[in-house]
Design a protein around this motif. Structure first.
Motif, short mmCIF file in Angstrom:
data_model
loop_
_atom_site.label_atom_id
_atom_site.label_comp_id
_atom_site.label_asym_id
_atom_site.label_seq_id
_atom_site.Cartn_x
_atom_site.Cartn_y
_atom_site.Cartn_z
N GLN A 112 0.93 -1.24 0.10
CA GLN A 112 0.04 0.16 -0.11
C GLN A 112 1.02 1.17 0.16
O GLN A 112 0.61 2.26 -0.50
CB GLN A 112 -0.99 0.01 1.11
CG GLN A 112 -2.02 0.99 1.04
CD GLN A 112 -3.21 0.57 0.12
OE1 GLN A 112 -3.10 1.60 -1.21
NE2 GLN A 112 -3.78 -0.68 0.21
N SER A 154 -12.34 2.84 -0.93
CA SER A 154 -13.03 1.83 -1.07
C SER A 154 -14.67 1.93 -0.62
O SER A 154 -15.19 0.92 -1.05
CB SER A 154 -12.35 0.64 -0.26
OG SER A 154 -12.89 0.94 1.04
N LYS A 205 -8.05 -7.01 5.17
CA LYS A 205 -9.06 -6.53 4.16
C LYS A 205 -9.05 -5.30 3.95
O LYS A 205 -9.05 -4.41 3.00
CB LYS A 205 -10.31 -7.27 4.26
CG LYS A 205 -10.30 -8.86 4.04
CD LYS A 205 -11.80 -9.20 4.44
CE LYS A 205 -11.82 -10.91 4.34
NZ LYS A 205 -13.01 -11.43 4.88
N SER A 206 -8.76 -4.53 5.35
CA SER A 206 -8.93 -3.08 5.15
C SER A 206 -7.87 -2.54 4.55
O SER A 206 -7.69 -1.13 4.12
CB SER A 206 -9.06 -2.42 6.71
OG SER A 206 -7.90 -2.48 7.21
N PRO A 239 -7.78 -2.37 -0.34
CA PRO A 239 -8.15 -1.67 -1.49
C PRO A 239 -7.22 -0.76 -2.52
O PRO A 239 -6.28 -0.11 -1.98
CB PRO A 239 -9.15 -0.34 -0.83
CG PRO A 239 -9.56 -1.29 0.54
CD PRO A 239 -8.20 -1.77 1.06
N GLY A 240 -7.43 -1.00 -3.66
CA GLY A 240 -6.48 -0.35 -4.70
C GLY A 240 -5.61 -1.15 -5.12
O GLY A 240 -4.53 -0.82 -5.88
N SER A 249 -6.96 5.47 1.10
CA SER A 249 -7.31 4.21 0.32
C SER A 249 -8.61 3.58 0.87
O SER A 249 -9.36 2.97 0.03
CB SER A 249 -6.09 3.22 0.34
OG SER A 249 -5.77 2.73 1.78
N PHE A 250 -8.75 3.71 2.30
CA PHE A 250 -9.89 2.99 2.88
C PHE A 250 -10.91 3.99 2.35
O PHE A 250 -12.20 3.21 2.06
CB PHE A 250 -9.78 2.99 4.23
CG PHE A 250 -10.90 2.51 4.88
CD1 PHE A 250 -10.69 1.04 5.23
CD2 PHE A 250 -12.24 2.96 5.19
CE1 PHE A 250 -11.53 0.24 5.80
CE2 PHE A 250 -13.13 2.37 5.86
CZ PHE A 250 -12.84 1.04 6.44
N ASN A 251 -11.12 5.09 2.14
CA ASN A 251 -12.23 6.09 1.93
C ASN A 251 -12.51 5.73 0.41
O ASN A 251 -13.75 5.69 -0.06
CB ASN A 251 -12.00 7.61 2.27
CG ASN A 251 -11.72 7.76 3.72
OD1 ASN A 251 -12.52 7.17 4.52
ND2 ASN A 251 -11.33 9.00 3.84
#
Length: 362
Positions: free
Chosen positions: A18, A360, A114-115, A118-119, A356-358
């Motif tokens: 990430q 997703s 999993k969190s 994303p991306g 990145s979380f936002n």
């Protein structure tokens, strides 16, 4: 060709990927299992979830505390208990003197991994069986299930050190320095066996504790009332973890069910809860590389090759999930320094993670 291939989708590998991806590198994560998280492992069984690897988080450093708070704000983590009881032979059950919050994920500890996904481009169920260098000055990774190949300018190996040794030894002295391989071989792990056991909803009495350490027990290390982590749990279920010595004796057993049954028998006797010996269902899992017993002193281990190759994981420093995150960040820094030296800093990781979380959620 990708810029960086990351082998292993545990916390170290995902954090590293990430960080590098958000900095602008092309990154591919390759994972041999069908899910993310490594030892942040959750089983879905008998209509419930059970954490049979890392059982909770107990943050120490400021960066990891802030990471946990972000996950709490997003309702991925919550406080489970502030008390882990202890039981020693011939001594009454005792409450801990030092109380501190233990954080768990009601949706399973794998939700933490999993969190972080994303991306990212992640290849699941893909075991890397060979690494070679190419005449074009890159690394080639051969994948087992598809027999496909990936090429990358740099590699991060985020798996237990003994597994990394097996993968890297075939490269030989012509590619890897002998001291690097010796350092990698020096890392050792304790094994563990985990038994997940479910019981009738009428089972009584339930213990007053949620988590308990066995002190100097020959067979058992830990037991947790895992069903207390789950909202609206329909029946009690426990996770029991063995001692390292016990796991070593039975690690190669073809049938682990009798091993798990023996663990429950010992727990029932030690805790004076006879019904623990008669589960309605049970699953048993072996962890060959459960806890670093002889970790590497630094946050990463670099091969020092012309083509960047860096190893990382919770065995770099040996502080479990928190250590894995810090190791992944340090490995990302090292790879960046050996490649294009793009501008980023570990202190920005939480901003990167939040962004990145936002994304997703959009």
């Amino acid at each position: 060709m990708t810029d960086i291939a990351v082998i292993g989708a545990g916390i170290a590998g995902l954090v590293c990927a990430q960080q590098l991806s958000q900095a602008g590198y092309s990154v591919v994560v390759v994972e041999k299992s069908r899910g993310l998280g490594g030892r942040l492992a959750t089983r879905r069984l008998h209509g419930t979830l059970a954490d049979h690897g890392a059982c909770y988080l107990k943050p120490k450093g400021e960066l990891f505390r802030r990471f946990v708070e972000i996950l709490r704000d997003r309702h991925i983590l919550e406080v489970w208990t502030e008390e882990v009881y202890e039981l020693a032979a011939g001594v009454p059950l005792s409450e801990p003197n030092n109380r501190s919050p233990r954080y768990i994920a009601p949706g399973g500890m794998s939700a933490i991994a999993k969190s972080l996904a994303p991306g990212l481009e992640i290849l699941l169920n893909q075991r890397v069986i060979a690494i070679t260098s190419t005449p074009e000055n890159s690394w080639r990774l051969t994948l087992e299930s598809s027999n496909e190949e990936l090429t990358a300018k740099a590699i991060v190996i985020a798996i237990p050190a003994p597994q990394a040794v097996m993968l890297l030894e075939p490269l030989g002295a012509s590619v890897l320095d002998a001291a690097f391989l010796d350092n990698l071989r020096s890392v050792e792990f304790y094994p563990s066996i985990s038994a997940i056991a479910g019981y009738l909803s009428t089972s009584q009495p339930l213990p007053e504790w949620k988590a308990l350490n066995f002190v100097d027990d020959a067979d058992l290390a830990w037991i947790g009332l895992d069903s207390s982590k789950r909202p609206n749990s329909q029946q009690p279920h426990f996770v029991v973890q063995s001692s390292a010595n016990f796991a070593q004796r039975y690690l190669e057993s073809q049938d682990l069910q009798p091993v798990g049954q023996y663990m429950l028998q010992q727990a029932a006797k030690s805790l004076s809860l006879p019904w623990l010996n008669t589960p309605e269902w049970m699953q048993v899992h072996r962890w060959r590389y459960a806890f670093p017993s002889r970790p590497w002193d630094n946050a990463f281990l670099s091969a020092g090759t012309a083509l960047p190759l860096v190893c990382c994981g919770d065995w770099c420093g040996g502080n479990l999930v928190e250590g894995a995150m810090l190791s992944g960040l340090a490995a990302a820094d090292e790879i960046n320094n050996q490649l294009r030296d793009l501008p980023f800093d570990n202190v920005n990781f939480l901003n990167i993670f939040t962004r990145s979380f936002n994304l997703s959620l959009d």
